[in-house]
Scaffold this active site. Sequence first.
Site, PDB file in Angstrom:
ATOM      1  N   SER A  46       0.752  -1.180  -0.092  1.00  0.00           N
ATOM      2  CA  SER A  46      -0.012   0.019  -0.083  1.00  0.00           C
ATOM      3  C   SER A  46       1.021   1.388   0.162  1.00  0.00           C
ATOM      4  O   SER A  46       1.388   1.628  -1.097  1.00  0.00           O
ATOM      5  CB  SER A  46      -0.858  -0.122   1.311  1.00  0.00           C
ATOM      6  N   GLY A  50       1.359   0.089  12.963  1.00  0.00           N
ATOM      7  CA  GLY A  50       1.136  -1.592  12.532  1.00  0.00           C
ATOM      8  C   GLY A  50       1.606  -1.738  10.863  1.00  0.00           C
ATOM      9  O   GLY A  50       1.465  -3.254  10.568  1.00  0.00           O
TER      10      GLY A  50
HETATM   11  C1  G16 Z   1      -3.236   0.343   6.555  1.00  0.00           C
HETATM   12  C2  G16 Z   1      -4.580   0.015   7.313  1.00  0.00           C
HETATM   13  C3  G16 Z   1      -5.203   1.268   7.711  1.00  0.00           C
HETATM   14  C4  G16 Z   1      -4.554   2.251   8.782  1.00  0.00           C
HETATM   15  C5  G16 Z   1      -2.954   2.261   7.897  1.00  0.00           C
HETATM   16  C6  G16 Z   1      -1.971   2.977   8.880  1.00  0.00           C
HETATM   17  O1  G16 Z   1      -3.475   1.117   5.542  1.00  0.00           O
HETATM   18  O2  G16 Z   1      -5.417  -0.441   6.187  1.00  0.00           O
HETATM   19  O3  G16 Z   1      -6.117   0.952   8.621  1.00  0.00           O
HETATM   20  O4  G16 Z   1      -4.738   3.302   8.922  1.00  0.00           O
HETATM   21  O5  G16 Z   1      -2.524   1.103   7.402  1.00  0.00           O
HETATM   22  O6  G16 Z   1      -1.806   1.934   9.993  1.00  0.00           O
HETATM   23  P1  G16 Z   1      -0.549   2.281  10.946  1.00  0.00           P
HETATM   24  O7  G16 Z   1      -0.860   3.652  11.733  1.00  0.00           O
HETATM   25  O8  G16 Z   1      -0.784   1.084  12.016  1.00  0.00           O
HETATM   26  O9  G16 Z   1       0.766   2.110  10.478  1.00  0.00           O
HETATM   27  P2  G16 Z   1      -2.725   0.984   4.122  1.00  0.00           P
HETATM   28  O10 G16 Z   1      -3.365   1.862   3.120  1.00  0.00           O
HETATM   29  O11 G16 Z   1      -1.231   1.100   4.185  1.00  0.00           O
HETATM   30  O12 G16 Z   1      -2.908  -0.612   3.570  1.00  0.00           O
END
Ligand code: G16
Length: 541
Positions: free
Chosen positions: A74, A502
């Site tokens: 992503s 995460g």
């Molecule tokens: C993923 C999750 C989202 C989250 C984002 C950032 O998004 O699907 O729900 O908001 O990561 O998460 P973190 O703050 O834990 O790094 P994506 O678009 O990267 O798949």
Amino acid sequence: MSGDGVSPLEVTLETVRATASNYNIPPDVKYAYGTAGFRCKADILPPAAYRMGLLAALRAKSVKATIGVMVTASHNPPEDNGLKVVEPQGEMLLPRWEHYSTQLSNTDSASLVEVLQDFSDEAEVTLTSSRGKLVVGRDTRESGPDIVAAVTAGAENLQCKVHNIGVCTTPQLHWIVKQTNISKPNTLQDYYRTFADSFIHLYGKDDVKHSIKVDCANGVGAIALRTIAPLLSDHIDITICNDGSTGRLNENCGADFVKLMQNAPRGVNYVENEHCYTIDGDADRSLFFYSQDHKFYMLDGDKIATLFAWFLNSLMQEAELNLSLGVVQTAYANGSSTSYLYSKGIPVVCVPTGVKHLHKRAEDFDVGVYFEANGHGTVLFSDTAMEMINIRSVRETRKTQKSAVTRLLAFSKLINTAVGDAVTNILAIETILKLCKLSPASWNEMYADLPYRQLKINIRDRDIIKTTDAERKISSPEGMQEKVDALVSDFSSARCFVRPSGTENCVRVHAECATQREADTLAMSVGSMVFDFTEALYSRL
Ligand code: G16
């Protein structure tokens, strides 16, 4: 038993043993199923991918349905990659299976068969059962094909049929999995036709054709938009920027960059009041931006959530539909958006970061709008809501009510209810703006954002920080939350929280204050406190 007395189970396990030896876990590598699955440097991902193929096959057998694996990292840089597992209705993997995933991905090749057998006993799955299928897709990262091959090897080792749909957006994969399980049209062509038709139906046609620009983060969203744009070209013009032909994935562009920097992406030449969007590397987030009087304005996931909730609420009131509507947000939601929604009588719930948490909570409403401030989100319609809307759209005879219910029905078909989808959300936003005759400024003026600043802080081990209260408070290490509180108390109206990411190797600090200067100062001081605090802890170890 085969002719030589070897059972099918033994043959299967022997195949796993042999293949696993090609996927040994590198020394010192520890995988974790984070906010959105596994995410790390692509070169160390194949062993986890192979194990996820095994796990996905187990999951498919256990639900006797089709499940999905999306290979994407992503918003992360091009050298990273990741895996997201998709449940039969398009949702994210269940928590119990996330736990299995982390455990299995860290199991060395020699013990894999044993652990696999334990899981199959625990989940009451017959390893050799032929029920269940797997759909695999990937974004445009160079490492994608190798990782898909590893997932496929794992699933096929357990005789699970794998359908590789190739390059696609994350929401397309979620949609295809859901459609397959409800026996509805389920190809990528069906996706484009379905949403293009829904858009054309609700958006209609004007004498003046509107046009939009989309920053595609140099990712797979450019392919999706390039495919759907000709189907919509009688109604709207879509200019694709950052299509990957020159720039690097997510570099100085994309939804994550724009949200973090609060600035326009590179590579988009836009004029005053033009409708512009930015999406992320796998096209599951979108944000809107425009300029007025040479000033840049970004309308984030909170603004999109309020626009959707306001629109749906108005239609439900006009249609006299007695259904519950609520909005689900995370701690990142701007305080002004929450106050605005409350002022309109719309309930708001706060859950931890991660689509999986928002999606689940949104199911508690008849019409559940969920969005993260970073642009991830969608709308869910309960079976009751859809039944009521469908019946009323046929039986309603009063003009105003009929028109409202017809729009509600059409809007529900324009939304990818499997997961947040940048492409369909852009079409939904454009539709609302046109139907309600809203300019970017009038949408933006629904409420004024409180100034905020978000920082990424690199510490040695982000897992040292644990949070509670939907990630708004630090529960460990002891004493750190008190330090945050003390720094926040220096400002008259401020809020700040700290949580480990995460998806990236960092800790995120989010500060919201009465002025931008204060938000910047608070974020910086909390960020350096977190760094010093954890360094002091390490020095004592
Ligand atoms: C993923 C999750 C989202 C989250 C984002 C950032 O998004 O699907 O729900 O908001 O990561 O998460 P973190 O703050 O834990 O790094 P994506 O678009 O990267 O798949």
